[in-house]
Design a protein around this motif. Structure first.
Motif, PDB file in Angstrom:
ATOM      1  N   SER A  96      -5.789   4.837   5.636  1.00  0.00           N
ATOM      2  CA  SER A  96      -6.813   3.949   5.908  1.00  0.00           C
ATOM      3  C   SER A  96      -6.882   2.624   5.236  1.00  0.00           C
ATOM      4  O   SER A  96      -6.190   2.619   3.954  1.00  0.00           O
ATOM      5  CB  SER A  96      -8.347   4.503   6.096  1.00  0.00           C
ATOM      6  OG  SER A  96      -8.757   4.649   4.632  1.00  0.00           O
ATOM      7  N   GLY A  97      -7.460   1.506   5.621  1.00  0.00           N
ATOM      8  CA  GLY A  97      -7.367   0.223   4.766  1.00  0.00           C
ATOM      9  C   GLY A  97      -8.318   0.432   3.772  1.00  0.00           C
ATOM     10  O   GLY A  97      -7.910   0.006   2.675  1.00  0.00           O
ATOM     11  N   SER A  98      -9.423   1.171   3.862  1.00  0.00           N
ATOM     12  CA  SER A  98     -10.197   1.340   2.578  1.00  0.00           C
ATOM     13  C   SER A  98      -9.605   2.144   1.509  1.00  0.00           C
ATOM     14  O   SER A  98      -9.798   1.980   0.380  1.00  0.00           O
ATOM     15  CB  SER A  98     -11.429   2.258   2.821  1.00  0.00           C
ATOM     16  OG  SER A  98     -12.274   1.320   3.849  1.00  0.00           O
ATOM     17  N   THR A  99      -8.677   3.188   1.741  1.00  0.00           N
ATOM     18  CA  THR A  99      -8.004   4.139   0.747  1.00  0.00           C
ATOM     19  C   THR A  99      -7.102   3.286   0.176  1.00  0.00           C
ATOM     20  O   THR A  99      -7.052   3.299  -1.166  1.00  0.00           O
ATOM     21  CB  THR A  99      -7.265   5.258   1.531  1.00  0.00           C
ATOM     22  OG1 THR A  99      -8.607   5.942   2.143  1.00  0.00           O
ATOM     23  CG2 THR A  99      -6.817   6.269   0.403  1.00  0.00           C
ATOM     24  N   LEU A 100      -6.253   2.512   0.850  1.00  0.00           N
ATOM     25  CA  LEU A 100      -5.022   1.877   0.565  1.00  0.00           C
ATOM     26  C   LEU A 100      -5.540   0.693  -0.292  1.00  0.00           C
ATOM     27  O   LEU A 100      -5.000   0.308  -1.446  1.00  0.00           O
ATOM     28  CB  LEU A 100      -4.030   1.607   1.409  1.00  0.00           C
ATOM     29  CG  LEU A 100      -3.468   2.673   2.403  1.00  0.00           C
ATOM     30  CD1 LEU A 100      -2.822   2.119   3.347  1.00  0.00           C
ATOM     31  CD2 LEU A 100      -2.477   3.396   1.174  1.00  0.00           C
ATOM     32  N   GLY A 101      -6.509  -0.120  -0.079  1.00  0.00           N
ATOM     33  CA  GLY A 101      -7.025  -1.184  -0.601  1.00  0.00           C
ATOM     34  C   GLY A 101      -7.723  -0.681  -1.947  1.00  0.00           C
ATOM     35  O   GLY A 101      -7.425  -1.438  -3.013  1.00  0.00           O
ATOM     36  N   LEU A 102      -8.430   0.437  -2.075  1.00  0.00           N
ATOM     37  CA  LEU A 102      -9.062   0.915  -3.432  1.00  0.00           C
ATOM     38  C   LEU A 102      -7.769   1.025  -4.088  1.00  0.00           C
ATOM     39  O   LEU A 102      -7.765   0.836  -5.484  1.00  0.00           O
ATOM     40  CB  LEU A 102      -9.707   1.739  -3.371  1.00  0.00           C
ATOM     41  CG  LEU A 102     -11.373   1.535  -2.693  1.00  0.00           C
ATOM     42  CD1 LEU A 102     -12.149   2.655  -2.718  1.00  0.00           C
ATOM     43  CD2 LEU A 102     -11.854   0.446  -4.131  1.00  0.00           C
ATOM     44  N   LEU A 103      -6.859   1.950  -3.678  1.00  0.00           N
ATOM     45  CA  LEU A 103      -5.719   2.575  -4.625  1.00  0.00           C
ATOM     46  C   LEU A 103      -4.841   1.310  -5.038  1.00  0.00           C
ATOM     47  O   LEU A 103      -4.416   1.226  -6.487  1.00  0.00           O
ATOM     48  CB  LEU A 103      -4.845   3.115  -3.742  1.00  0.00           C
ATOM     49  CG  LEU A 103      -3.731   3.973  -4.373  1.00  0.00           C
ATOM     50  CD1 LEU A 103      -3.865   4.793  -5.827  1.00  0.00           C
ATOM     51  CD2 LEU A 103      -2.757   4.522  -3.534  1.00  0.00           C
ATOM     52  N   GLY A 104      -4.561   0.228  -4.060  1.00  0.00           N
ATOM     53  CA  GLY A 104      -3.755  -0.947  -4.651  1.00  0.00           C
ATOM     54  C   GLY A 104      -4.661  -1.737  -5.788  1.00  0.00           C
ATOM     55  O   GLY A 104      -4.055  -2.132  -6.816  1.00  0.00           O
ATOM     56  N   GLY A 105      -6.068  -1.940  -5.485  1.00  0.00           N
ATOM     57  CA  GLY A 105      -7.086  -2.763  -6.444  1.00  0.00           C
ATOM     58  C   GLY A 105      -6.938  -1.710  -7.779  1.00  0.00           C
ATOM     59  O   GLY A 105      -6.790  -2.286  -8.810  1.00  0.00           O
ATOM     60  N   ALA A 106      -6.934  -0.533  -7.803  1.00  0.00           N
ATOM     61  CA  ALA A 106      -7.122   0.385  -9.036  1.00  0.00           C
ATOM     62  C   ALA A 106      -5.799  -0.015  -9.782  1.00  0.00           C
ATOM     63  O   ALA A 106      -5.766  -0.206 -11.010  1.00  0.00           O
ATOM     64  CB  ALA A 106      -7.123   1.637  -8.925  1.00  0.00           C
ATOM     65  N   LEU A 107      -4.361   0.037  -9.072  1.00  0.00           N
ATOM     66  CA  LEU A 107      -3.325  -0.192  -9.795  1.00  0.00           C
ATOM     67  C   LEU A 107      -3.300  -1.600 -10.499  1.00  0.00           C
ATOM     68  O   LEU A 107      -2.564  -1.853 -11.493  1.00  0.00           O
ATOM     69  CB  LEU A 107      -2.202   0.053  -8.826  1.00  0.00           C
ATOM     70  CG  LEU A 107      -2.017   1.317  -8.401  1.00  0.00           C
ATOM     71  CD1 LEU A 107      -0.978   1.475  -7.296  1.00  0.00           C
ATOM     72  CD2 LEU A 107      -1.724   2.478  -9.406  1.00  0.00           C
ATOM     73  N   VAL A 108      -3.764  -2.673  -9.860  1.00  0.00           N
ATOM     74  CA  VAL A 108      -3.542  -3.961 -10.155  1.00  0.00           C
ATOM     75  C   VAL A 108      -4.620  -4.165 -11.358  1.00  0.00           C
ATOM     76  O   VAL A 108      -4.315  -4.756 -12.274  1.00  0.00           O
ATOM     77  CB  VAL A 108      -4.108  -5.101  -9.290  1.00  0.00           C
ATOM     78  CG1 VAL A 108      -4.296  -6.611  -9.706  1.00  0.00           C
ATOM     79  CG2 VAL A 108      -3.010  -4.955  -8.073  1.00  0.00           C
ATOM     80  N   VAL A 109      -5.629  -3.653 -11.308  1.00  0.00           N
ATOM     81  CA  VAL A 109      -6.781  -3.727 -12.443  1.00  0.00           C
ATOM     82  C   VAL A 109      -6.315  -2.701 -13.548  1.00  0.00           C
ATOM     83  O   VAL A 109      -6.543  -3.562 -14.876  1.00  0.00           O
ATOM     84  CB  VAL A 109      -8.174  -3.105 -11.970  1.00  0.00           C
ATOM     85  CG1 VAL A 109      -8.929  -3.068 -13.016  1.00  0.00           C
ATOM     86  CG2 VAL A 109      -8.670  -4.091 -10.861  1.00  0.00           C
ATOM     87  N   LEU A 110      -5.946  -1.872 -13.374  1.00  0.00           N
ATOM     88  CA  LEU A 110      -5.229  -0.992 -14.445  1.00  0.00           C
ATOM     89  C   LEU A 110      -4.111  -1.760 -15.205  1.00  0.00           C
ATOM     90  O   LEU A 110      -3.927  -1.395 -16.576  1.00  0.00           O
ATOM     91  CB  LEU A 110      -4.924   0.395 -14.385  1.00  0.00           C
ATOM     92  CG  LEU A 110      -6.294   1.234 -13.908  1.00  0.00           C
ATOM     93  CD1 LEU A 110      -5.865   2.482 -13.283  1.00  0.00           C
ATOM     94  CD2 LEU A 110      -7.096   1.507 -15.101  1.00  0.00           C
ATOM     95  N   LEU A 111      -3.469  -2.256 -14.402  1.00  0.00           N
ATOM     96  CA  LEU A 111      -1.967  -2.857 -15.041  1.00  0.00           C
ATOM     97  C   LEU A 111      -2.585  -4.154 -15.762  1.00  0.00           C
ATOM     98  O   LEU A 111      -1.947  -4.604 -16.952  1.00  0.00           O
ATOM     99  CB  LEU A 111      -1.167  -3.657 -13.929  1.00  0.00           C
ATOM    100  CG  LEU A 111      -0.124  -2.407 -13.229  1.00  0.00           C
ATOM    101  CD1 LEU A 111       0.559  -2.991 -12.052  1.00  0.00           C
ATOM    102  CD2 LEU A 111       0.977  -1.945 -14.362  1.00  0.00           C
ATOM    103  N   LEU A 112      -3.640  -4.967 -15.229  1.00  0.00           N
ATOM    104  CA  LEU A 112      -3.983  -6.121 -15.902  1.00  0.00           C
ATOM    105  C   LEU A 112      -4.919  -5.571 -17.223  1.00  0.00           C
ATOM    106  O   LEU A 112      -4.866  -6.146 -18.374  1.00  0.00           O
ATOM    107  CB  LEU A 112      -5.108  -6.899 -15.207  1.00  0.00           C
ATOM    108  CG  LEU A 112      -4.370  -7.747 -13.885  1.00  0.00           C
ATOM    109  CD1 LEU A 112      -5.433  -8.249 -13.056  1.00  0.00           C
ATOM    110  CD2 LEU A 112      -3.325  -8.702 -14.500  1.00  0.00           C
ATOM    111  N   TRP A 113      -5.609  -4.431 -17.096  1.00  0.00           N
ATOM    112  CA  TRP A 113      -6.345  -4.014 -18.290  1.00  0.00           C
ATOM    113  C   TRP A 113      -5.313  -3.598 -19.364  1.00  0.00           C
ATOM    114  O   TRP A 113      -5.543  -3.824 -20.574  1.00  0.00           O
ATOM    115  CB  TRP A 113      -6.980  -2.815 -17.973  1.00  0.00           C
ATOM    116  CG  TRP A 113      -7.676  -1.985 -18.970  1.00  0.00           C
ATOM    117  CD1 TRP A 113      -8.787  -2.262 -19.638  1.00  0.00           C
ATOM    118  CD2 TRP A 113      -6.998  -0.721 -19.563  1.00  0.00           C
ATOM    119  NE1 TRP A 113      -8.928  -1.384 -20.690  1.00  0.00           N
ATOM    120  CE2 TRP A 113      -7.939  -0.494 -20.258  1.00  0.00           C
ATOM    121  CE3 TRP A 113      -5.958   0.129 -19.327  1.00  0.00           C
ATOM    122  CZ2 TRP A 113      -7.665   0.911 -21.218  1.00  0.00           C
ATOM    123  CZ3 TRP A 113      -5.964   1.428 -20.095  1.00  0.00           C
ATOM    124  CH2 TRP A 113      -6.638   1.653 -21.068  1.00  0.00           C
ATOM    125  N   GLY A 114      -4.242  -2.847 -19.038  1.00  0.00           N
ATOM    126  CA  GLY A 114      -3.100  -2.622 -20.041  1.00  0.00           C
ATOM    127  C   GLY A 114      -2.521  -3.802 -20.638  1.00  0.00           C
ATOM    128  O   GLY A 114      -2.334  -3.775 -21.911  1.00  0.00           O
TER     129      GLY A 114
END
Length: 285
Positions: free
Chosen positions: A31-49
Protein backbone atom coordinates in the motif's frame (compact mmCIF):
# COMPACT_ATOMS: atom_id res chain seq x y z
CA UNK A 1 25.81 19.68 24.31
CA UNK A 2 22.67 17.75 23.55
CA UNK A 3 22.36 16.81 19.88
CA UNK A 4 18.80 18.01 19.30
CA UNK A 5 18.91 17.48 15.52
CA UNK A 6 20.24 13.96 16.01
CA UNK A 7 17.52 13.15 18.57
CA UNK A 8 14.74 14.41 16.28
CA UNK A 9 16.19 12.56 13.29
CA UNK A 10 16.56 9.25 15.11
CA UNK A 11 13.09 9.51 16.66
CA UNK A 12 11.44 10.35 13.35
CA UNK A 13 13.23 7.60 11.45
CA UNK A 14 12.50 4.93 14.04
CA UNK A 15 8.84 5.92 14.42
CA UNK A 16 8.37 5.62 10.65
CA UNK A 17 10.23 2.30 10.52
CA UNK A 18 8.51 0.69 13.51
CA UNK A 19 5.09 1.93 12.42
CA UNK A 20 5.68 0.36 9.00
CA UNK A 21 6.65 -2.96 10.56
CA UNK A 22 3.80 -2.92 13.07
CA UNK A 23 0.98 -1.86 10.73
CA UNK A 24 2.21 -3.16 7.39
CA UNK A 25 0.12 -6.33 7.63
CA UNK A 26 -3.05 -4.30 8.34
CA UNK A 27 -2.45 -1.66 5.69
CA UNK A 28 -1.05 -4.06 3.09
CA UNK A 29 2.65 -4.42 2.40
CA UNK A 30 2.25 -2.87 -1.04
CA UNK A 31 0.00 0.00 0.00
CA UNK A 32 0.98 3.62 -0.42
CA UNK A 33 1.01 4.23 3.34
CA UNK A 34 3.36 1.33 4.00
CA UNK A 35 5.75 2.06 1.16
CA UNK A 36 5.67 5.80 1.85
CA UNK A 37 6.54 5.36 5.53
CA UNK A 38 9.25 2.84 4.71
CA UNK A 39 10.80 5.13 2.11
CA UNK A 40 10.54 8.06 4.51
CA UNK A 41 12.25 6.05 7.25
CA UNK A 42 15.15 5.16 4.96
CA UNK A 43 15.62 8.75 3.79
CA UNK A 44 15.42 10.19 7.31
CA UNK A 45 17.82 7.60 8.75
CA UNK A 46 20.31 8.19 5.94
CA UNK A 47 20.18 11.94 6.58
CA UNK A 48 20.47 11.28 10.30
CA UNK A 49 23.58 9.17 9.71
CA UNK A 50 25.09 11.91 7.55
CA UNK A 51 24.48 14.44 10.32
CA UNK A 52 25.83 12.19 13.09
CA UNK A 53 29.08 11.64 11.19
CA UNK A 54 29.63 15.40 10.92
CA UNK A 55 28.31 16.65 14.27
CA UNK A 56 30.93 17.74 16.80
CA UNK A 57 29.06 16.00 19.63
CA UNK A 58 26.71 13.44 18.02
CA UNK A 59 23.87 11.72 19.83
CA UNK A 60 25.33 8.40 18.65
CA UNK A 61 28.95 8.06 17.61
CA UNK A 62 28.45 5.96 14.49
CA UNK A 63 32.18 5.38 14.10
CA UNK A 64 32.20 3.72 17.51
CA UNK A 65 29.00 1.83 16.69
CA UNK A 66 30.62 0.46 13.54
CA UNK A 67 33.28 -1.32 15.56
CA UNK A 68 33.09 -5.05 15.05
CA UNK A 69 32.11 -5.97 18.61
CA UNK A 70 29.46 -3.26 18.91
CA UNK A 71 27.99 -3.89 15.45
CA UNK A 72 27.75 -7.66 15.90
CA UNK A 73 26.30 -7.30 19.39
CA UNK A 74 23.61 -4.97 18.05
CA UNK A 75 22.78 -7.40 15.25
CA UNK A 76 22.55 -10.25 17.75
CA UNK A 77 20.34 -8.08 19.96
CA UNK A 78 17.91 -7.49 17.10
CA UNK A 79 17.65 -11.21 16.42
CA UNK A 80 17.28 -11.98 20.13
CA UNK A 81 14.51 -9.39 20.40
CA UNK A 82 12.73 -11.26 17.62
CA UNK A 83 13.19 -14.61 19.38
CA UNK A 84 12.09 -13.30 22.77
CA UNK A 85 8.83 -11.77 21.57
CA UNK A 86 7.77 -14.82 19.55
CA UNK A 87 7.14 -16.68 22.82
CA UNK A 88 5.02 -13.81 24.15
CA UNK A 89 2.75 -14.04 21.09
CA UNK A 90 2.40 -17.80 20.70
CA UNK A 91 1.87 -19.11 24.22
CA UNK A 92 -0.93 -16.73 25.35
CA UNK A 93 -2.89 -17.28 22.14
CA UNK A 94 -2.48 -21.04 22.31
CA UNK A 95 -3.57 -21.11 25.94
CA UNK A 96 -6.77 -19.12 25.27
CA UNK A 97 -7.98 -20.86 22.12
CA UNK A 98 -11.04 -23.08 22.67
CA UNK A 99 -10.45 -26.77 23.32
CA UNK A 100 -12.74 -27.49 20.37
CA UNK A 101 -9.82 -26.76 18.06
CA UNK A 102 -8.06 -29.89 19.33
CA UNK A 103 -4.93 -28.00 20.35
CA UNK A 104 -6.17 -24.92 22.21
CA UNK A 105 -6.30 -25.20 25.99
CA UNK A 106 -9.30 -22.93 26.65
CA UNK A 107 -7.74 -21.16 29.62
CA UNK A 108 -8.42 -17.73 31.09
CA UNK A 109 -6.19 -14.67 31.03
CA UNK A 110 -5.33 -15.32 34.69
CA UNK A 111 -3.97 -18.74 33.76
CA UNK A 112 -1.98 -17.17 30.93
CA UNK A 113 -0.32 -14.83 33.41
CA UNK A 114 0.49 -17.68 35.79
CA UNK A 115 1.98 -19.74 32.95
CA UNK A 116 4.14 -16.85 31.73
CA UNK A 117 5.27 -15.73 35.21
CA UNK A 118 7.92 -18.46 35.71
CA UNK A 119 9.70 -17.24 32.58
CA UNK A 120 10.31 -13.83 34.15
CA UNK A 121 11.38 -15.39 37.45
CA UNK A 122 13.83 -17.66 35.66
CA UNK A 123 15.29 -14.65 33.81
CA UNK A 124 16.00 -12.97 37.15
CA UNK A 125 17.44 -16.17 38.61
CA UNK A 126 19.81 -16.52 35.65
CA UNK A 127 21.33 -13.06 36.16
CA UNK A 128 23.96 -14.21 38.71
CA UNK A 129 24.89 -17.18 36.52
CA UNK A 130 25.19 -14.90 33.49
CA UNK A 131 27.53 -12.62 35.44
CA UNK A 132 29.61 -15.56 36.64
CA UNK A 133 30.02 -17.08 33.17
CA UNK A 134 30.89 -13.66 31.72
CA UNK A 135 33.46 -13.09 34.44
CA UNK A 136 35.10 -16.49 34.02
CA UNK A 137 34.73 -17.17 30.30
CA UNK A 138 33.83 -13.80 28.79
CA UNK A 139 30.46 -12.34 27.68
CA UNK A 140 30.81 -13.85 24.21
CA UNK A 141 30.50 -17.33 25.70
CA UNK A 142 27.51 -16.21 27.78
CA UNK A 143 25.74 -14.84 24.71
CA UNK A 144 26.37 -18.04 22.77
CA UNK A 145 25.13 -20.19 25.66
CA UNK A 146 21.97 -18.10 25.87
CA UNK A 147 21.35 -18.54 22.15
CA UNK A 148 21.69 -22.32 22.45
CA UNK A 149 19.22 -22.47 25.37
CA UNK A 150 16.67 -20.23 23.61
CA UNK A 151 16.87 -22.34 20.45
CA UNK A 152 16.42 -25.52 22.50
CA UNK A 153 13.35 -24.04 24.19
CA UNK A 154 11.68 -23.11 20.91
CA UNK A 155 12.38 -26.42 19.22
CA UNK A 156 11.12 -28.19 22.35
CA UNK A 157 7.89 -26.20 22.10
CA UNK A 158 7.14 -27.44 18.58
CA UNK A 159 6.12 -30.82 19.95
CA UNK A 160 5.55 -29.87 23.58
CA UNK A 161 2.34 -27.84 23.59
CA UNK A 162 -0.41 -30.21 24.66
CA UNK A 163 -0.68 -29.29 28.36
CA UNK A 164 -0.23 -26.32 30.64
CA UNK A 165 2.79 -27.78 32.41
CA UNK A 166 4.48 -28.33 29.05
CA UNK A 167 4.08 -24.66 28.13
CA UNK A 168 5.43 -23.66 31.55
CA UNK A 169 8.55 -25.74 30.85
CA UNK A 170 8.95 -24.24 27.37
CA UNK A 171 8.58 -20.66 28.59
CA UNK A 172 10.98 -21.31 31.49
CA UNK A 173 13.66 -22.75 29.20
CA UNK A 174 13.36 -19.83 26.79
CA UNK A 175 13.41 -17.41 29.74
CA UNK A 176 16.62 -18.99 31.02
CA UNK A 177 18.31 -18.45 27.67
CA UNK A 178 17.13 -14.86 27.44
CA UNK A 179 18.37 -14.19 30.96
CA UNK A 180 21.80 -15.47 30.02
CA UNK A 181 22.04 -13.58 26.76
CA UNK A 182 20.60 -10.24 27.88
CA UNK A 183 23.07 -10.09 30.75
CA UNK A 184 25.98 -10.43 28.33
CA UNK A 185 24.97 -7.73 25.85
CA UNK A 186 25.73 -4.65 28.00
CA UNK A 187 29.09 -6.16 28.94
CA UNK A 188 29.97 -6.64 25.27
CA UNK A 189 28.93 -3.08 24.46
CA UNK A 190 30.76 -1.46 27.36
CA UNK A 191 33.88 -3.46 26.66
CA UNK A 192 34.15 -1.99 23.17
CA UNK A 193 33.34 1.71 23.57
CA UNK A 194 34.95 4.60 25.49
CA UNK A 195 33.43 5.23 28.91
CA UNK A 196 31.93 8.51 27.66
CA UNK A 197 29.94 6.58 25.02
CA UNK A 198 28.52 3.78 27.19
CA UNK A 199 25.12 5.41 27.76
CA UNK A 200 24.49 6.16 24.08
CA UNK A 201 25.83 2.77 22.97
CA UNK A 202 23.64 0.84 25.41
CA UNK A 203 20.60 2.93 24.50
CA UNK A 204 21.13 2.12 20.84
CA UNK A 205 21.45 -1.55 21.76
CA UNK A 206 18.08 -1.35 23.52
CA UNK A 207 16.55 0.20 20.41
CA UNK A 208 17.90 -2.67 18.32
CA UNK A 209 16.10 -5.12 20.61
CA UNK A 210 12.90 -3.11 20.18
CA UNK A 211 13.23 -3.32 16.41
CA UNK A 212 13.56 -7.09 16.77
CA UNK A 213 10.40 -7.37 18.86
CA UNK A 214 8.47 -5.20 16.39
CA UNK A 215 9.56 -7.37 13.45
CA UNK A 216 8.61 -10.47 15.44
CA UNK A 217 5.16 -9.05 16.12
CA UNK A 218 4.60 -8.30 12.44
CA UNK A 219 5.83 -11.69 11.22
CA UNK A 220 3.86 -13.65 13.83
CA UNK A 221 0.74 -11.59 13.10
CA UNK A 222 0.93 -12.37 9.40
CA UNK A 223 1.43 -16.09 10.03
CA UNK A 224 -1.41 -16.34 12.56
CA UNK A 225 -3.73 -14.42 10.21
CA UNK A 226 -2.89 -16.46 7.11
CA UNK A 227 -2.61 -20.02 8.44
CA UNK A 228 -6.09 -20.60 9.87
CA UNK A 229 -8.73 -23.29 10.29
CA UNK A 230 -12.51 -22.99 10.51
CA UNK A 231 -14.12 -23.11 13.94
CA UNK A 232 -17.84 -22.73 13.40
CA UNK A 233 -18.50 -19.32 11.77
CA UNK A 234 -15.02 -17.98 12.48
CA UNK A 235 -11.45 -18.85 11.56
CA UNK A 236 -8.69 -19.26 14.14
CA UNK A 237 -4.92 -19.80 13.84
CA UNK A 238 -3.99 -23.39 13.00
CA UNK A 239 -1.63 -25.55 15.03
CA UNK A 240 0.77 -25.42 12.11
CA UNK A 241 0.91 -21.62 12.44
CA UNK A 242 2.03 -21.89 16.06
CA UNK A 243 4.63 -24.49 15.20
CA UNK A 244 5.93 -22.37 12.33
CA UNK A 245 6.38 -19.34 14.60
CA UNK A 246 8.17 -21.47 17.19
CA UNK A 247 10.44 -22.83 14.47
CA UNK A 248 11.19 -19.31 13.26
CA UNK A 249 11.95 -18.25 16.85
CA UNK A 250 14.35 -21.17 17.22
CA UNK A 251 15.92 -20.33 13.87
CA UNK A 252 16.38 -16.72 14.99
CA UNK A 253 18.23 -17.94 18.07
CA UNK A 254 20.48 -20.07 15.85
CA UNK A 255 21.20 -17.00 13.70
CA UNK A 256 22.10 -15.07 16.87
CA UNK A 257 24.46 -17.90 17.80
CA UNK A 258 26.10 -17.66 14.39
CA UNK A 259 26.55 -13.90 14.74
CA UNK A 260 28.01 -14.31 18.23
CA UNK A 261 30.70 -16.68 16.96
CA UNK A 262 32.23 -13.76 15.03
CA UNK A 263 32.56 -11.58 18.13
CA UNK A 264 36.17 -11.04 19.25
CA UNK A 265 37.23 -13.45 21.96
CA UNK A 266 38.62 -11.76 25.04
CA UNK A 267 39.94 -13.66 27.98
CA UNK A 268 38.52 -12.37 31.28
CA UNK A 269 41.04 -10.55 33.43
CA UNK A 270 41.32 -10.30 37.17
CA UNK A 271 42.02 -6.91 38.68
CA UNK A 272 44.75 -6.54 41.33
CA UNK A 273 42.10 -5.53 43.84
CA UNK A 274 40.53 -9.01 43.65
CA UNK A 275 43.70 -11.04 43.21
CA UNK A 276 45.70 -12.91 45.80
CA UNK A 277 48.15 -10.36 47.30
CA UNK A 278 50.93 -12.90 47.04
CA UNK A 279 50.51 -12.92 43.25
CA UNK A 280 50.70 -9.12 42.84
CA UNK A 281 54.08 -7.91 41.50
CA UNK A 282 56.38 -6.35 44.08
CA UNK A 283 56.31 -2.94 42.41
CA UNK A 284 52.50 -2.79 42.88
CA UNK A 285 52.76 -3.86 46.52
Amino acid sequence: RFDLVGAIGMSTGLVCLLLTISKGADWGWGSGSTLGLLGGALVVLLLWGWWELRAARPLVDLRTTARRQVLLTNLASTVFGFAMFAMSLVLPTLLQLPTATGYGLGESMLTVGLVMAPSGLVMMAMAPLSAKVSRERGPKVTLMAGAVVVAAGYFLGIGFMGAIWQLVVVSAVIGAGIGLAYGAMPALIMGAVPISETAAANSLNTLMRSIGTSVSSAVAGVILAQLTVALGPVRVPSQGAFRLILAIGGGAAVVALGIATFLPSRRPTTSPATSNPAEIPAEIN
